[in-house]
Design a protein around this motif. Structure first.
Motif, mmCIF file in Angstrom:
data_model
loop_
_atom_site.group_PDB
_atom_site.id
_atom_site.type_symbol
_atom_site.label_atom_id
_atom_site.label_comp_id
_atom_site.label_asym_id
_atom_site.label_seq_id
_atom_site.Cartn_x
_atom_site.Cartn_y
_atom_site.Cartn_z
ATOM 1 N N UNK A 1 0.860 -1.176 0.000
ATOM 2 C CA UNK A 1 0.000 0.000 0.000
ATOM 3 C C UNK A 1 0.896 1.225 0.000
ATOM 4 N N UNK A 2 0.550 2.206 -0.819
ATOM 5 C CA UNK A 2 1.339 3.437 -0.823
ATOM 6 C C UNK A 2 0.907 4.318 0.338
ATOM 7 N N UNK A 3 1.791 5.171 0.779
ATOM 8 C CA UNK A 3 1.486 6.067 1.887
ATOM 9 C C UNK A 3 0.305 6.973 1.531
ATOM 10 N N UNK A 4 0.146 7.286 0.243
ATOM 11 C CA UNK A 4 -0.961 8.137 -0.204
ATOM 12 C C UNK A 4 -2.315 7.436 -0.131
ATOM 13 N N UNK A 5 -2.319 6.108 -0.118
ATOM 14 C CA UNK A 5 -3.560 5.337 -0.058
ATOM 15 C C UNK A 5 -3.967 4.958 1.366
ATOM 16 N N UNK A 6 -3.072 5.190 2.321
ATOM 17 C CA UNK A 6 -3.253 4.692 3.685
ATOM 18 C C UNK A 6 -4.537 5.174 4.349
ATOM 19 N N UNK B 1 9.783 10.640 4.813
ATOM 20 C CA UNK B 1 8.416 10.651 4.300
ATOM 21 C C UNK B 1 7.430 11.037 5.401
ATOM 22 N N UNK B 2 6.464 11.888 5.056
ATOM 23 C CA UNK B 2 5.395 12.228 5.994
ATOM 24 C C UNK B 2 4.285 11.191 5.838
ATOM 25 N N UNK B 3 3.903 10.586 6.952
ATOM 26 C CA UNK B 3 2.863 9.552 6.969
ATOM 27 C C UNK B 3 1.629 10.145 7.651
ATOM 28 N N UNK B 4 0.462 10.055 7.016
ATOM 29 C CA UNK B 4 -0.740 10.571 7.675
ATOM 30 C C UNK B 4 -1.173 9.650 8.817
ATOM 31 N N UNK C 1 7.958 10.442 10.659
ATOM 32 C CA UNK C 1 7.169 11.674 10.729
ATOM 33 C C UNK C 1 5.699 11.347 10.461
ATOM 34 N N UNK C 2 4.940 11.132 11.528
ATOM 35 C CA UNK C 2 3.514 10.836 11.414
ATOM 36 C C UNK C 2 2.760 12.123 11.723
ATOM 37 N N UNK C 3 2.016 12.572 10.757
ATOM 38 C CA UNK C 3 1.346 13.874 10.835
ATOM 39 C C UNK C 3 -0.116 13.736 11.238
#
Length: 116
Positions: free
Chosen positions: A10-15, A64-67, A90-92
């Motif tokens: 899974x990409x970070x953008x799809x999380x 990478x910034x992770x939501x 970095x979890x935002x």
């Protein structure tokens, strides 16, 4: 009784969207795991529903910034705080952030990549 176990990239953008979708289907968050991997980290998100488990592997580079998924699964705040503090990921947007003060540590981010 059969147990289904699967790992999906899974990409970070799809999380966040995937988390929303799973929540809507009745899945629950079981755990989030972090390990050093190559030039970054592997985050493994595990969800369960009845006798099925799904694992989503999110590979990220060091900065990478992770939501945060706490808007969807509030219980994720402990996992996310731990990963941020121990690995420096970095979890935002963590809804309950300990601002890297969850543990009393002698070394800041002890599991952070060292550039090796």
């Amino acid at each position: 009784m059969a147990v289904t176990y699967a790992v999906q990239p899974l990409s970070v953008n799809e999380l966040l969207n995937q988390s929303l979708s799973l929540r809507g289907e009745g899945w629950r968050l079981c755990q989030i795991l972090s390990v050093c991997q190559g030039k970054g980290y592997e985050l493994l998100y595990t969800f369960a529903k009845e006798h099925e488990m799904l694992n989503f592997q999110v590979n990220i580079e060091e900065n990478t910034v992770v939501p945060s998924i706490t808007p969807v699964f509030a219980c994720a705040f402990l996992y996310e705080n731990e990963i941020a503090e121990l690995f420096g990921v970095n979890i935002e947007g963590i809804q309950v952030s300990y601002e890297r003060k969850l543990y009393k540590l002698d070394v800041e981010t002890p599991f952070k990549k060292t550039g090796k």
